[in-house]
Design an enzyme around this catalytic site. Structure first.
Site, PDB file in Angstrom:
ATOM      1  N   GLU A 161       0.805  -1.240   0.000  1.00 23.45           N
ATOM      2  CA  GLU A 161       0.000   0.000   0.000  1.00 23.45           C
ATOM      3  C   GLU A 161       0.832   1.281   0.000  1.00 23.45           C
ATOM      4  O   GLU A 161       0.641   2.153   0.840  1.00 23.45           O
ATOM      5  CB  GLU A 161      -0.968  -0.015   1.190  1.00 23.45           C
ATOM      6  CG  GLU A 161      -1.899  -1.204   1.150  1.00 23.45           C
ATOM      7  CD  GLU A 161      -2.838  -1.296   2.353  1.00 23.45           C
ATOM      8  OE1 GLU A 161      -2.892  -0.354   3.159  1.00 23.45           O
ATOM      9  OE2 GLU A 161      -3.503  -2.341   2.484  1.00 23.45           O
ATOM     10  N   ASN A 203       2.014  -5.131  -3.188  1.00 13.90           N
ATOM     11  CA  ASN A 203       0.620  -5.434  -2.880  1.00 13.90           C
ATOM     12  C   ASN A 203      -0.157  -4.155  -2.590  1.00 13.90           C
ATOM     13  O   ASN A 203       0.321  -3.288  -1.846  1.00 13.90           O
ATOM     14  CB  ASN A 203       0.610  -6.343  -1.626  1.00 13.90           C
ATOM     15  CG  ASN A 203      -0.744  -6.926  -1.314  1.00 13.90           C
ATOM     16  OD1 ASN A 203      -1.394  -7.488  -2.197  1.00 13.90           O
ATOM     17  ND2 ASN A 203      -1.174  -6.813  -0.066  1.00 13.90           N
ATOM     18  N   HIS A 239     -10.478  -5.999  -2.095  1.00 14.78           N
ATOM     19  CA  HIS A 239     -11.531  -5.789  -1.093  1.00 14.78           C
ATOM     20  C   HIS A 239     -12.668  -5.103  -1.850  1.00 14.78           C
ATOM     21  O   HIS A 239     -12.604  -3.906  -2.123  1.00 14.78           O
ATOM     22  CB  HIS A 239     -11.024  -4.894   0.046  1.00 14.78           C
ATOM     23  CG  HIS A 239      -9.943  -5.530   0.861  1.00 14.78           C
ATOM     24  ND1 HIS A 239     -10.159  -6.648   1.639  1.00 14.78           N
ATOM     25  CD2 HIS A 239      -8.640  -5.220   1.017  1.00 14.78           C
ATOM     26  CE1 HIS A 239      -9.031  -6.993   2.251  1.00 14.78           C
ATOM     27  NE2 HIS A 239      -8.088  -6.147   1.870  1.00 14.78           N
ATOM     28  N   GLU A 266      -6.219 -10.527  -1.065  1.00 13.45           N
ATOM     29  CA  GLU A 266      -7.008 -10.284   0.158  1.00 13.45           C
ATOM     30  C   GLU A 266      -8.499 -10.241  -0.167  1.00 13.45           C
ATOM     31  O   GLU A 266      -9.244  -9.408   0.357  1.00 13.45           O
ATOM     32  CB  GLU A 266      -6.574  -8.967   0.819  1.00 13.45           C
ATOM     33  CG  GLU A 266      -5.094  -8.910   1.150  1.00 13.45           C
ATOM     34  CD  GLU A 266      -4.675  -7.641   1.886  1.00 13.45           C
ATOM     35  OE1 GLU A 266      -5.547  -6.911   2.400  1.00 13.45           O
ATOM     36  OE2 GLU A 266      -3.457  -7.386   1.950  1.00 13.45           O
ATOM     37  N   ASP A 268     -12.265 -10.175  -0.453  1.00 17.04           N
ATOM     38  CA  ASP A 268     -13.535 -10.258   0.264  1.00 17.04           C
ATOM     39  C   ASP A 268     -14.507  -9.337  -0.451  1.00 17.04           C
ATOM     40  O   ASP A 268     -14.109  -8.387  -1.113  1.00 17.04           O
ATOM     41  CB  ASP A 268     -13.408  -9.972   1.778  1.00 17.04           C
ATOM     42  CG  ASP A 268     -12.665  -8.697   2.133  1.00 17.04           C
ATOM     43  OD1 ASP A 268     -12.525  -7.803   1.271  1.00 17.04           O
ATOM     44  OD2 ASP A 268     -12.225  -8.587   3.289  1.00 17.04           O
TER      45      ASP A 268
END
Ligand code: G3I
Length: 449
Positions: A161, A203, A239, A266, A268
């Protein structure tokens, strides 16, 4: 805290029911025999299907039952982050990180390391540092943690990030960034030096479609590849809210075309009406991109998720499979291209001599990592030797993918058994770490070992 590319809404019961209907309608279209679990199904095309897990939950039988049954990769949700592994400067604590590692090993799973450097979850002592002191502490952290886990980690999120949200496509401001724009490549070189076999990933989130932020990352990766900075993969956190960017797959593909693996790291998805469909869409996109090597969901049951109240995962609070689970499994079983690295798009010129070598340096106060690229000439080589001269006071302390004779002054590096034979124009890389300052003159290269 991540923002989301599409709006997030609270779950609607009617929409969740619609998701069940959608998933039930997905047909199996693959040629491979359908597998019954996420990991086994992903493995049929050479991919993994992983979950972020927490050490504190490994005593929960429902949790570990699902984990052992369904997944063939794990990521520590928090246990390998900087605040967990180096709570005070120079004191490293690996107890919980090792619990995740050992859980992964016991399952025969890949372990993704997360994350070596991130502006969040910095320990307090690092938060108050800046400048060269922080840069040294950052590099030491990368080196120490990657060395502790050396040979055990499939892929590291080396940097997490680091790009800003919004339309700038620029780096995010942080104390890490303020140590100098080269901090990311410095981290990648230090990670490569410490664990030459781990895939090294960048990432980020909100990079799931083609947008200013993902293009900023894309430009960095392209630059790294052109300069030989050791980057192997890009993680797309994914996400997601109630929509999937229409260019999700083509965004993955454009990164893959740079010569890196891509991974969904990641995943979701908010439990709106489209949850099952969005999960299926992400899975199909990964299956369609040969360099998409796997998918990780960010937790197991809805109750394990950081997104409290959004029920964004594949298992409900009781551990039952949701419609989204079925849609993912069906998409995995429908098959897709196997994961095989596609050739790099850049074709460097063939040297006129037997071989040539270039060196790229990452230096900090008192030390450096050198990455040396050896390219065979038009006749190819069966063994190579590279000569480099270090400034007075400098010394080689470790070498990877080559052997060195001497460590000060003029140092000779020779191939190891697996990288000596290079066809015409083919290239390989080796590296070394040293104290003092790195070499400045162009290396020599000769054929024969
Ligand atoms: O363990 C302590 C506990 O002792 C204490 O009582 C409690 C009080 O707040 O905090 C607990 O630590 C929390 C930790 O999760 C473990 O539950 C931290 O406060 C909390 O900040 C931390 O949140 C994590 C978050 O990263 C930190 O920013 C989430 O679990 C984790 O899922 C989340 O993961 C990130 C990825 O690393 C990077 N991408 C985004 C993703 C979601 O934010």
């Amino acid at each position: 805290m991540p923002l989301f590319g599409t709006s997030r809404r609270t779950a609607l019961l009617v929409a969740a029911v619609a998701g069940v209907t959608v998933a039930a309608g997905v047909a199996l279209a693959g040629t491979a025999e359908a597998a019954g679990t996420l990991g086994a199904s992903a493995a049929q095309s050479g991919r993994y299907f992983g979950a972020a897990i927490a050490a504190g939950k490994l005593g929960d039988a429902t949790y570990t039952g699902i984990l052992n049954r369904e997944f063939n990769a794990v990521t520590p949700e928090n246990e390998m982050k900087w605040d967990a592994t180096e709570p005070s400067q120079g004191r490293f604590t690996y107890t919980n990180g090792d619990r995740i590692l050992n859980q992964g090993i016991s399952m025969g799973a890949k372990v993704r390391g997360h994350a070596l450097l991130w502006y969040q979850q910095e320990p307090g002592w690092a938060q108050s540092m800046s400048g060269t002191a922080l840069r040294s502490a950052m590099m030491n952290h990368v080196t120490q943690v990657a060395t502790h886990y050396q040979g055990k980690i499939y892929a590291w999120d080396v940097v997490n990030e680091a790009f800003a949200d919004g339309g700038s496509g620029a780096r995010r401001d942080s104390n890490l960034q303020r140590t100098g724009n080269d901090w990311i490549e410095a981290a990648f070189r230090a990670a490569r030096a410490a664990d030459p076999n781990a895939k090294l990933c960048y990432n980020d989130y909100n990079t799931d479609g083609v947008n200013a932020k993902s293009t900023g990352v894309y430009n960095m990766v392209r630059d790294f590849k052109s300069r030989g900075v050791p980057i192997d993969c890009v993680g797309f956190q994914s996400h997601l809210g109630t929509g999937l960017p229409g260019d999700y797959q083509s965004n993955l593909q454009r990164f893959a075309d740079l010569g890196v693996d891509v991974q969904i790291t990641e995943l979701d998805v908010a439990q709106g009406g489209n949850q099952a469909n969005i999960y299926a869409g992400v899975t199909r996109a990964c299956m369609a991109v040969s360099r998409c090597t796997g998918i990780t969901v960010w937790g197991i049951r809805d109750s394990d998720s950081w997104r409290t109240g959004e029920n964004p995962l594949l298992f409900d609070n009781s551990g039952n499979k949701k419609a989204a689970y079925t849609s993912v499994l069906n998409a995995l079983n429908a098959g897709g291209g196997t994961t095989s690295p596609s050739p790099s798009t850049s074709t460097p010129p063939v040297p006129t001599g037997a071989c040539s070598a270039t060196v790229s340096l990452n230096s900090w106060n008192g030390g450096f990592v050198a990455t040396v690229r050896v390219t065979a000439g038009s006749a190819g080589v069966n063994g190579w030797a590279v000569g480099l001269t270090l400034p007075s006071g400098s010394a080689v302390t470790s070498t990877w993918s080559a052997t060195n004779s001497g460590s000060t002054g003029t140092v000779s590096f020779r191939n190891v058994d697996y990288n000596g034979t290079l066809a015409a124009g083919a290239a390989t890389e080796f590296g070394f770490q040293g104290t003092g300052t790195g070499p400045t003159a162009t290396p020599t290269c000769s054929a024969g070992s």
